[in-house]
Design a protein around this motif. Structure first.
Motif, short mmCIF file in Angstrom:
data_model
loop_
_atom_site.label_atom_id
_atom_site.label_comp_id
_atom_site.label_asym_id
_atom_site.label_seq_id
_atom_site.Cartn_x
_atom_site.Cartn_y
_atom_site.Cartn_z
N ASP A 501 1.02 -1.18 -0.18
CA ASP A 501 0.16 0.04 0.07
C ASP A 501 0.87 1.36 -0.04
O ASP A 501 1.59 1.41 0.85
CB ASP A 501 -0.98 0.05 1.28
CG ASP A 501 -1.88 1.01 1.12
OD1 ASP A 501 -1.86 2.03 0.37
OD2 ASP A 501 -2.78 0.96 2.01
N THR A 503 -0.15 4.44 -0.34
CA THR A 503 -1.27 5.65 -0.15
C THR A 503 -0.32 6.84 0.46
O THR A 503 -0.49 7.77 0.29
CB THR A 503 -2.56 5.50 0.60
OG1 THR A 503 -3.04 4.19 -0.09
CG2 THR A 503 -3.35 6.38 0.64
N GLU A 504 0.25 6.26 1.55
CA GLU A 504 1.08 7.34 2.50
C GLU A 504 2.42 7.85 1.44
O GLU A 504 2.36 9.15 1.64
CB GLU A 504 1.64 6.78 3.61
CG GLU A 504 0.68 6.23 4.57
CD GLU A 504 1.02 5.92 5.89
OE1 GLU A 504 2.27 5.96 6.20
OE2 GLU A 504 0.31 5.65 6.77
N ARG A 505 2.90 7.10 0.60
CA ARG A 505 3.83 7.60 -0.37
C ARG A 505 3.25 8.52 -1.18
O ARG A 505 3.82 9.80 -1.28
CB ARG A 505 4.50 6.45 -0.90
CG ARG A 505 5.62 6.70 -1.85
CD ARG A 505 5.98 5.92 -2.82
NE ARG A 505 6.41 4.58 -2.47
CZ ARG A 505 6.61 3.54 -3.10
NH1 ARG A 505 6.48 3.66 -4.58
NH2 ARG A 505 6.92 2.26 -2.66
N LEU A 507 0.58 10.54 -0.87
CA LEU A 507 0.36 11.58 -0.12
C LEU A 507 1.51 12.40 0.11
O LEU A 507 1.65 13.73 -0.05
CB LEU A 507 -0.45 11.32 1.22
CG LEU A 507 -1.71 10.86 1.07
CD1 LEU A 507 -2.33 10.26 2.50
CD2 LEU A 507 -2.68 11.86 0.37
N ALA A 508 2.77 11.79 0.56
CA ALA A 508 3.85 12.38 0.58
C ALA A 508 4.46 13.14 -0.50
O ALA A 508 5.15 14.19 -0.37
CB ALA A 508 5.05 11.54 1.43
N GLN A 511 2.79 16.15 -1.01
CA GLN A 511 3.06 17.38 -0.46
C GLN A 511 4.48 17.92 -0.74
O GLN A 511 4.65 19.07 -0.63
CB GLN A 511 3.37 16.58 1.09
CG GLN A 511 1.70 16.33 1.50
CD GLN A 511 1.90 15.57 3.10
OE1 GLN A 511 3.11 15.60 3.65
NE2 GLN A 511 0.63 15.47 3.79
#
Length: 760
Positions: A501, A503-505, A507-508, A511
């Motif tokens: 997953d 997803t956080e990557r 988002l990062a 950003q």
């Protein structure tokens, strides 16, 4: 039992068998007489009893050195099988043949009393030392390879497995070294000529510590090449490129310091004498045995003795060998134990039936000691190897299971058609579905149908990339996948997919992209502000220079008019005051020019090009000498490399440093100035200008490169105090640094570097 006592043991067993043989023949004769006196069911029982006795004589006679007894008993066995065991009585022809058979048995018994022992013992094979004796504790290997480079690479890889290697270019050198310090194994990576194979075979020949395992590594995979190595006694053969895991596993096996336990053979034989004989022969070869004479009692020894091999007769009372083999194979824990039939059964159909029910081999009686030991060792060794392979497979599968279940990444196994076979807990948590739900959805149901990359990634081995997956609640999220394909044991093409997953990557990354955009906007804004500030500073400096020069010009002009107006009436003191005013005005004007030049230097664009510093330094020194012809200065220009620098700025730099050196050596009767370059540790060059002038106190070195900071008064040495500050700015524009060392009265040394590989 020691091998040296085998002949004595055989003679003793033959003597015991000969002693019991009259009773065995008499028992058979009595059973045949009983058969001749009864009919129907009792006759069939009597026929089976006589058949069992004849079968035992047929099987044991030849084994103990009485071939005529075996032949006569085998003839009677065939007669009993064809008639009486079916009809329950003897016919006239059967009765005559049986009578002739009894006479033949008695004749064979009488003839054997004067015959020497005929038991074969000379062809008995020795125990398998590689399996039954402790392996060498050493981890030393001999690598025979005429090319030292690949040999060293192989040695380096083996060193990671705990092996030390000695490299030899030819077998003769390895053989000489092996006599002093025998290796645990020999690895040969040379051309397999006849002479080479003979030398290697001789080197690995059995010595006091047993044979040295011989392993070949060769780029040829042809059948004939492998056959040559087998004939040379090779323990293993590895084609190139070498599978280091398999090679290390084999070396670990043949060099293990722990002795292998003896092979265990379970003997199922209703003839006690023959069973004892087989057991003695196998024990002579270093094996452990367990004898079972009643087939119904086999279960306890199977569990407790844990045999590596089972030998079994076919014709036994209550339960024959074929039935016993089928019974053993019904139990999963005993399915892989090899079963070898030792029987006098000559019917090919019966032999085929025995093998189809679970037998692995069939040896006809009489069985020679050599054949018995060879078959036992071969089958038991293969069984041990299978156990090791099973253990390795079990360990590998357990490791995979642990990784599968504990991995933080999702792991899905499926078939090529998209069927899901299994999913680990991480995949279930990631997709917010149970394993059963994932199976029902299939691989196609887990991927966003709008993502066209999915099919291509899943169908190729080593496919990597990013996809959109669908959770159980319908939400979509980005994943990074890695897929591979392999064949299952049944031959089906399976797919393994690893999901991560990201997803956080994402988002990062978003950003970071937003921050980069904001940063670029800020940089553009600051750049514009800085450009505007620089433009204002330049305008201000130009206006300042113009506004300051006007009062300087006016003061200087007024002093001259005042001097002209007063004329001869000007006193000496008044003239001195006017000179002081003019000198101050001149100094202020010079400082203003220097300050403006220093400000403009920061705004100049550098243009690098090849520059010969040596030639440039010579030109500067020549100009200084022409301006001061009365001075005799000794100059030394050492060898300079060509540098990549801004020609105008570097010329200005040399002018500052050499002019200072010229100025501060003016009080020396024998002034000296040296210019050059010297290498530094780590690469690069340091350039220097050295003189033997007045020097300075290092306590004030921090002020040396600051504008308008002077270490000597203007009365001693003229100057505006901005030269070294300008020099520092020039060096910094080239990405280098500048420093100085000195002592009062001992001259000064200035050093500087130029970055970006300033010299070439």
């Amino acid at each position: 039992m020691q091998p040296t006592s085998l002949t004595l043991y055989m003679q003793t067993q033959r003597a015991l068998y000969a002693q019991a043989l009259p009773d065995k023949i008499a028992a058979l004769e009595s059973a045949l007489q009983q058969l001749d006196s009864v009919r129907d069911a009792q006759g069939k029982d009597a026929a089976l009893s006589a058949l069992a006795l004849a079968h035992k004589l047929a099987g044991s006679g030849g084994t103990f050195g009485f071939p005529d007894v075996s032949e006569a008993a085998a003839g009677m066995e065939r007669i009993l099988l064809q008639g009486p065991t079916i009809t329950g009585h003897l016919g006239n022809n059967d009765r005559s043949a049986i009578k002739a058979g009894i006479q033949a048995l008695k004749a064979a018994l009488a003839g054997s009393a004067v015959m020497p022992p005929s038991v074969q013992t000379t062809d008995l094979v020795a125990p398998d030392n590689s399996q039954l004796q402790p392996a060498r504790p050493t981890r030393l290997l001999h690598i025979v390879d005429p090319d030292s480079q690949p040999a060293r690479q192989l040695a380096d890889m083996l060193k990671r497995g705990g092996y030390e290697s000695r490299i030899f270019s030819c077998p003769a050198d390895a053989a000489q070294a092996a006599t002093q310090d025998p290796p645990a194994a020999i690895l040969a990576t040379i051309a397999l000529s006849t002479n080479t194979l003979q030398e290697l075979t001789t080197t690995a020949a059995p010595g006091k510590d047993g044979a040295i395992p011989l392993i070949f590594v060769n780029g040829d995979t042809a059948f004939q090449t492998r056959l040559k190595t087998v004939r040379a006694g090779a323990t293993g053969y590895f084609p190139q490129p070498v599978d280091m895991h398999a090679l290390t596993a084999l070396l670990d096996h043949v060099t293990s310091p722990e002795p292998a336990r003896p092979y265990r053979v379970l003997l199922v034989e209703d003839d006690e004498a023959l069973a004892a004989f087989y057991a003695g022969v196998l024990q002579t070869a270093g094996m452990q045995t367990c004898v079972v004479t009643e087939p119904s009692q086999i279960m306890a020894p199977l569990i407790e003795f844990q045999p590596d091999l089972i030998t079994c007769d076919i014709h036994m009372p209550q339960c024959n060998g074929i039935e016993l083999a089928a019974l053993i194979r019904q139990q999963p824990e005993f399915v892989r134990i090899p079963i070898v039939f030792l029987s006098g059964e000559t019917s090919l159909d019966k032999q085929a039936q025995a093998l189809s029910k679970g037998g692995d081999d069939f040896i006809n009686k009489p069985v020679t000691p050599a054949a018995l030991v060879s078959a036992a060792q071969s089958r038991a060794r293969r069984y041990r190897d299978l156990l090791v392979a099973d253990d390795n497979l079990r360990i590998s599968e357990e490791r995979f299971r642990l990784v599968f279940e504990s991995s933080l990444d999702g792991f899905i196994q499926g078939l090529a058609d998209g069927t899901v076979l299994s999913a680990n807990p991480a995949a279930c948590a990631m997709l917010r579905m149970s394993e059963q739900q994932i199976r029902e959805a299939g691989i196609a149901g887990l991927v966003d149908p709008a993502d066209s990359r999915a099919v291509a990634m899943l169908r190729q081995t080593g496919g990597r990339g990013e996809l959109k997956c669908v959770r159980g609640d319908g939400t979509r999220f980005p994943v990074e996948i890695s897929s591979s394909q392999h064949l299952s044991r049944s031959g089906d093409l399976q797919i393994s997919v690893v999901l991560r997953d990201i997803t956080e990557r994402h988002l990062a990354e978003q950003q970071i992209m937003q921050l980069n955009a904001e940063l670029e906007s800020r940089v553009d804004k600051r750049t514009a502000e800085l450009s505007a500030a620089n433009q204002e500073l330049q305008t201000f400096s130009q206006a300042l220079a113009h506004d300051l020069r006007q009062p300087y010009i006016a003061i200087n002009g007024m002093t001259r008019l005042l001097e002209k107006e007063i004329g001869t009436g000007l006193s000496e003191r008044g003239s001195h005051y006017l000179l002081r005013i003019r000198a101050g005005v001149s100094q202020m004007n010079e400082r203003t020019d220097s300050l403006l030049a220093l400000a403009q230097l920061s705004r100049m664009q550098t243009r690098r090009e090849p520059v010969d510093l040596g030639t440039m330094a010579g030109m500067v020194l020549k100009t200084l000498q022409q301006q001061n012809p009365e001075r005799a200065v000794v100059t030394h220009i050492l060898e300079f490399p060509t540098v990549q620098a801004d020609r105008g700025l570097v010329l200005h730099l040399l002018n500052i440093l050499l002019s200072n050196a010229w100025k501060f050596t003016s009080r020396q009767s024998q002034a000296q100035i040296t210019v050059g370059a010297e290498p530094v540790t780590g690469g690069g060059l340091v350039f220097f200008v050295k003189d033997n002038g007045v020097g300075f106190d290092m306590a004030y070195v921090d002020k040396l490169f600051t504008a308008f900071q002077r270490l000597h008064s203007a009365g001693e040495f003229a100057g505006a105090g901005t030269g070294l500050a300008t020099a520092r700015r020039i060096v910094m524009r080239h990405g280098g640094r500048i420093w100085a060392t000195s002592a009062p009265g001992a001259g000064a040394s200035f050093y500087f570097t130029l970055a970006e590989g300033g010299s070439r």
